[in-house]
Design a protein around this motif. Structure first.
Motif, mmCIF file in Angstrom:
data_model
loop_
_atom_site.group_PDB
_atom_site.id
_atom_site.type_symbol
_atom_site.label_atom_id
_atom_site.label_comp_id
_atom_site.label_asym_id
_atom_site.label_seq_id
_atom_site.Cartn_x
_atom_site.Cartn_y
_atom_site.Cartn_z
ATOM 1 N N ARG A 35 -25.868 64.441 32.173
ATOM 2 C CA ARG A 35 -24.327 64.293 32.159
ATOM 3 C C ARG A 35 -23.492 63.149 32.075
ATOM 4 N NH1 ARG A 35 -23.757 69.670 34.125
ATOM 5 N NH2 ARG A 35 -25.015 70.275 35.355
ATOM 6 N N ARG A 36 -24.202 61.853 31.132
ATOM 7 C CA ARG A 36 -23.631 61.160 30.263
ATOM 8 C C ARG A 36 -24.472 61.079 29.176
ATOM 9 N NH1 ARG A 36 -24.308 59.392 36.032
ATOM 10 N NH2 ARG A 36 -22.599 58.434 36.762
ATOM 11 N N VAL A 51 -28.386 74.851 50.433
ATOM 12 C CA VAL A 51 -27.965 76.287 50.546
ATOM 13 C C VAL A 51 -26.958 76.361 49.147
ATOM 14 C CG1 VAL A 51 -25.543 77.056 51.940
ATOM 15 C CG2 VAL A 51 -27.444 76.536 53.304
ATOM 16 N N ARG A 52 -27.420 77.821 48.911
ATOM 17 C CA ARG A 52 -26.191 77.456 47.107
ATOM 18 C C ARG A 52 -25.443 78.625 47.443
ATOM 19 N NH1 ARG A 52 -29.186 75.721 42.774
ATOM 20 N NH2 ARG A 52 -28.846 78.034 41.578
ATOM 21 N N LEU A 53 -23.729 78.276 46.829
ATOM 22 C CA LEU A 53 -23.326 79.239 46.120
ATOM 23 C C LEU A 53 -23.130 79.766 44.751
ATOM 24 C CD1 LEU A 53 -21.710 81.624 47.361
ATOM 25 C CD2 LEU A 53 -19.414 80.364 47.114
ATOM 26 N N VAL A 100 -24.083 79.691 37.291
ATOM 27 C CA VAL A 100 -22.958 78.334 37.121
ATOM 28 C C VAL A 100 -22.941 78.678 38.456
ATOM 29 C CG1 VAL A 100 -20.798 77.249 37.139
ATOM 30 C CG2 VAL A 100 -21.718 79.019 35.550
ATOM 31 N N LEU A 101 -23.353 77.126 39.462
ATOM 32 C CA LEU A 101 -23.208 76.594 40.863
ATOM 33 C C LEU A 101 -22.402 76.415 41.582
ATOM 34 C CD1 LEU A 101 -24.936 76.417 43.026
ATOM 35 C CD2 LEU A 101 -25.307 73.739 42.852
ATOM 36 N N VAL A 102 -21.586 77.223 42.237
ATOM 37 C CA VAL A 102 -20.188 76.860 42.341
ATOM 38 C C VAL A 102 -20.010 75.640 43.983
ATOM 39 C CG1 VAL A 102 -18.097 77.785 43.542
ATOM 40 C CG2 VAL A 102 -18.915 79.462 41.915
ATOM 41 N N GLU A 105 -29.866 70.679 41.417
ATOM 42 C CA GLU A 105 -28.540 70.598 40.117
ATOM 43 C C GLU A 105 -27.575 70.213 40.181
ATOM 44 O OE1 GLU A 105 -28.253 74.887 38.813
ATOM 45 O OE2 GLU A 105 -29.486 75.289 40.236
ATOM 46 N N PRO A 106 -26.442 69.919 40.013
ATOM 47 C CA PRO A 106 -24.848 69.615 40.358
ATOM 48 C C PRO A 106 -24.324 70.575 40.371
ATOM 49 C CG PRO A 106 -25.207 68.526 37.968
ATOM 50 C CD PRO A 106 -26.466 69.194 38.795
ATOM 51 N N VAL A 107 -23.517 70.807 41.163
ATOM 52 C CA VAL A 107 -22.370 72.038 40.828
ATOM 53 C C VAL A 107 -21.586 72.104 40.145
ATOM 54 C CG1 VAL A 107 -19.970 72.136 41.981
ATOM 55 C CG2 VAL A 107 -21.261 71.470 43.769
ATOM 56 N N GLY A 108 -21.650 73.110 39.745
ATOM 57 C CA GLY A 108 -21.277 73.256 38.503
ATOM 58 C C GLY A 108 -22.459 73.336 36.788
#
Length: 261
Positions: free
Chosen positions: A40-41, A118-120, A129-131, A144-147
């Motif tokens: 991410r960086r 919990v994931r969407l 893609v994790l919303v 994993e992060p959102v997105g």
């Protein structure tokens, strides 16, 4: 926070060779897309390498993105996605509506499952893609992060989304994932049962979970909700009924929202 553009890299245009001509918009988007991986960086050299653009071109575009707020620099001088870009992206109508409708039910699922993660997720091309994600990752659970993106067959929510994506999408996916022997059978089973208990087919880097579809007002599967147990996966079959019920509840709420009921 925003900061001034970085100092010019040594070597200028000679430090790299210009790739095939692309539009300015295409180059800017390629810089942003460089952050779509696990890291991410990134340093300026990282971005240059990932985009295939010379340092001088990368430096100029990164400077403009910094000024606008699409990128920011951390205390070590590395680049990351900026708050301004995040705020703009968060207003995407489809994502905003889906998350807004689903959030109360995701929180309810989180409580019902003993505060399991919990994931969407939604399908974008050949990746999920994790919303939204509720709950901190535990042993054996993905953090994993959102997105964040994952190969679709490596997650339970991805299996659900692939199962309902239609034959054309499935065949295209299978062509690009030849090692995924048996995936066709698994997708047929998921579509038949309405749930993916992802322990039988974790795939490379896969995550054990129980996942179910979320439909919009037209009946199309637009997302998948899942629970990722914090252990090696024991109990995911027992989680399936409550996950499926949550998927149906979110679907009904989407139906009412989209029909103005």
């Amino acid at each position: 926070m925003r900061s001034a553009p970085p100092p010019p890299p040594p070597g200028g245009a000679a430090a790299g060779r210009e790739p095939a001509p692309r539009s300015v918009a295409g180059r800017v988007l390629s810089v942003l897309d460089a952050f779509a991986g696990e890291r991410r960086r990134l340093t300026l050299s990282d971005i240059s390498r990932r985009t295939g653009m010379p340092l001088a071109t990368t430096h100029r575009l990164v400077g403009e993105l910094l000024s606008w707020g699409a990128l920011e620099r951390d205390r070590n001088g590395r680049y990351e996605i900026g708050l301004h870009l995040w705020a703009v992206a968060a207003m995407a109508p489809r994502w905003l509506e889906l998350r807004d409708v689903a959030m109360p039910f995701l929180l309810g699922l989180y409580r019902k499952t003993g505060r399991q993660q919990v994931r969407l997720a939604v399908l974008d091309g050949m990746e999920t893609v994790l919303v939204e994600r509720i709950g901190a990752p535990d042993t054996g659970a993905t953090g994993e992060p959102v997105g964040g993106r994952r190969p679709a067959h490596a997650t339970g929510d991805g299996l659900v989304l692939l199962a309902y994506a239609g034959a054309t999408v499935q065949e295209r996916y299978l062509v690009h994932h030849a090692p995924a022997t048996g995936l066709r059978r698994v997708l047929a089973e998921v579509e038949g049962t309405g749930c993916a208990v992802n322990g039988r087919w974790p795939g490379p880097g896969g995550t054990v979970s129980a996942a179910a579809p979320v439909r919009d007002a037209t009946g199309e599967v637009v997302a998948a909700v899942s629970v990722v147990p914090g252990t090696s996966g024991a109990g995911q079959s027992a989680l399936a009924p409550v996950v499926m019920a949550t998927g149906r509840t979110i679907s009904r709420a989407l139906f009412h929202r989209q029909n103005g009921a």
